[in-house]
Design a protein around this motif. Structure first.
Motif, PDB file in Angstrom:
ATOM      1  N   GLU A   1       0.879  -1.149  -0.042  1.00  0.00           N
ATOM      2  CA  GLU A   1      -0.041   0.087   0.029  1.00  0.00           C
ATOM      3  C   GLU A   1       0.908   1.161   0.026  1.00  0.00           C
ATOM      4  O   GLU A   1       0.313   2.419  -0.443  1.00  0.00           O
ATOM      5  CB  GLU A   1      -0.911   0.060   1.209  1.00  0.00           C
ATOM      6  N   LEU A   2       2.089   1.163   0.413  1.00  0.00           N
ATOM      7  CA  LEU A   2       2.957   2.378   0.279  1.00  0.00           C
ATOM      8  C   LEU A   2       4.145   2.174  -0.982  1.00  0.00           C
ATOM      9  O   LEU A   2       4.955   2.883  -0.851  1.00  0.00           O
ATOM     10  CB  LEU A   2       3.866   2.186   1.819  1.00  0.00           C
ATOM     11  N   ASN A   3       3.887   0.994  -1.624  1.00  0.00           N
ATOM     12  CA  ASN A   3       4.994   0.819  -2.796  1.00  0.00           C
ATOM     13  C   ASN A   3       6.419   0.763  -2.030  1.00  0.00           C
ATOM     14  O   ASN A   3       7.312   1.231  -2.764  1.00  0.00           O
ATOM     15  CB  ASN A   3       5.048   2.049  -3.778  1.00  0.00           C
ATOM     16  N   ARG A   4       6.475   0.002  -1.079  1.00  0.00           N
ATOM     17  CA  ARG A   4       7.537  -0.106  -0.279  1.00  0.00           C
ATOM     18  C   ARG A   4       7.827  -1.453   0.245  1.00  0.00           C
ATOM     19  O   ARG A   4       6.898  -2.238   0.205  1.00  0.00           O
ATOM     20  CB  ARG A   4       7.742   1.027   0.765  1.00  0.00           C
ATOM     21  N   SER A   5       9.054  -1.764   0.610  1.00  0.00           N
ATOM     22  CA  SER A   5       9.267  -3.008   1.343  1.00  0.00           C
ATOM     23  C   SER A   5      10.265  -2.652   2.485  1.00  0.00           C
ATOM     24  O   SER A   5      11.035  -1.889   2.405  1.00  0.00           O
ATOM     25  CB  SER A   5       9.997  -4.032   0.394  1.00  0.00           C
ATOM     26  N   CYS A   6       9.944  -3.442   3.681  1.00  0.00           N
ATOM     27  CA  CYS A   6      11.211  -3.413   4.535  1.00  0.00           C
ATOM     28  C   CYS A   6      12.134  -4.459   4.553  1.00  0.00           C
ATOM     29  O   CYS A   6      11.718  -5.784   4.296  1.00  0.00           O
ATOM     30  CB  CYS A   6      10.464  -3.475   6.061  1.00  0.00           C
ATOM     31  N   PHE A   7      13.261  -4.245   4.497  1.00  0.00           N
ATOM     32  CA  PHE A   7      14.366  -5.161   4.348  1.00  0.00           C
ATOM     33  C   PHE A   7      15.293  -5.261   5.814  1.00  0.00           C
ATOM     34  O   PHE A   7      15.899  -4.338   6.195  1.00  0.00           O
ATOM     35  CB  PHE A   7      15.432  -4.779   3.237  1.00  0.00           C
ATOM     36  N   LEU A   8      14.982  -6.359   6.494  1.00  0.00           N
ATOM     37  CA  LEU A   8      15.721  -6.547   7.834  1.00  0.00           C
ATOM     38  C   LEU A   8      17.082  -7.381   7.456  1.00  0.00           C
ATOM     39  O   LEU A   8      16.889  -8.622   7.018  1.00  0.00           O
ATOM     40  CB  LEU A   8      14.877  -7.236   8.890  1.00  0.00           C
ATOM     41  N   ILE A   9      18.085  -6.990   8.292  1.00  0.00           N
ATOM     42  CA  ILE A   9      19.467  -7.733   7.942  1.00  0.00           C
ATOM     43  C   ILE A   9      19.996  -8.226   9.424  1.00  0.00           C
ATOM     44  O   ILE A   9      20.199  -7.154  10.053  1.00  0.00           O
ATOM     45  CB  ILE A   9      20.644  -7.047   7.209  1.00  0.00           C
TER      46      ILE A   9
END
Length: 293
Positions: free
Chosen positions: A228-236
């Motif tokens: 819905e935000l055109n985003r992704s969270c990337f956790l490392i």
């Protein structure tokens, strides 16, 4: 990090022959943990090390907080909600400022945090809180497209070719997990583990490297879709333990040896393994024969 005498269990995603893959797997099928975020007894040490890194401006751990759009705050709030629903206890945000929210979230996790944005055809890191990079400077990756980030990875052609598919999956599907592993140099395994491998801090292997100075370094990479935000969270999440702790069975040692032997010269040079592979292979050979290290 000093005083490391007790080591946690870590993922061991080693496969032979060694290949650079773009594969994403569902977190629900992850053999190591079904949780998005893994918390262990080293949590206070990770927080202390993050605070140390954040206190050194030249390490450039935080990127994108200045003039960040409101969608970044919405993304961080959404990620916080998702992690809570997954069972993680988190303190609610106390400020509306994006930088404060990012810092508060990241300091509660052992993971580094990146918000990726799709803008037109560009998919890039828009917000970064990366204290534990593996040999790179966060400032060099900020705002670079996913494809350009992978262009310099040795034998990483698959990653570049898969950029469009990875982008679609990270934004619209998942959560997914992906693992990356390597060997790293360090001090005595009884005393230290280096989480930050920023180029200004990285310990480089020498010809005199001994097995108690060889570490197994593994990244557990998690993608959380925010369509819905055109985003992704990337956790490392970085795990660093002595290789003798990670390769703790004959099966693991044999797989590790086969993977190391199968690596291309380009990968060995890219990862800086020239002085780390010989003592590791010698230790595996002796250990599996039943001799003392």
């Amino acid at each position: 990090m000093q005083g490391q005498l007790s080591w946690p269990d870590v993922p061991f995603p080693v496969q032979a022959p060694y290949e650079v893959k773009s594969d994403l797997s569902k977190v629900s099928t992850d053999a190591f943990s079904k949780r998005l975020v893994v918390i262990d007894q080293q949590r206070p040490l990770y927080r202390a090390e993050k605070l140390r890194v954040l206190g050194i401006p030249n390490l450039e751990a935080v990127q994108g907080v200045h003039n960040a759009p409101a969608e970044c705050s919405a993304a961080l709030n959404k990620v916080s909600t998702i992690l809570r629903a997954d069972g993680l206890v988190l303190e609610p945000f106390v400020r509306d400022n994006v930088g404060a929210q990012l810092n508060q979230l990241a300091l509660q996790l052992q993971d580094d945090v990146v918000i990726m944005r799709l803008e037109g055809e560009r998919f890039y890191p828009e917000l970064m809180h990366v204290c534990f990079p593996t040999g790179w400077n966060p400032a060099d990756k900020f705002a670079q497209t996913l494809a350009s980030i992978h262009e310099h990875v040795a034998d990483g052609k698959r990653l570049v070719q898969a950029s469009a598919n990875l982008t679609a999956a990270m934004i619209n599907k998942g959560p997914f997990v992906r693992y990356v592993w390597t060997l790293a140099a360090g001090a005595s395994a009884a005393t230290a583990a280096q989480l930050s491998q920023h180029p200004l801090e990285k310990i480089y292997a020498t010809q005199s490297q001994t097995i108690d100075q060889v570490y197994f370094r593994c990244e557990r990479q998690i993608t959380i879709p925010l369509p819905e935000l055109n985003r992704s969270c990337f956790l490392i999440r970085v795990f660093v333990v002595p290789v003798v702790h990670a390769a703790n069975t004959p099966e693991r040692r044999n797989t590790l040896a086969d993977a190391l032997v199968s690596m291309s010269e380009a990968t060995i040079q890219y990862k800086g393994l020239s002085y780390l592979i010989p003592p590791t292979l010698a230790w595996i050979k002796n250990k599996n024969k039943g001799t003392h290290d």
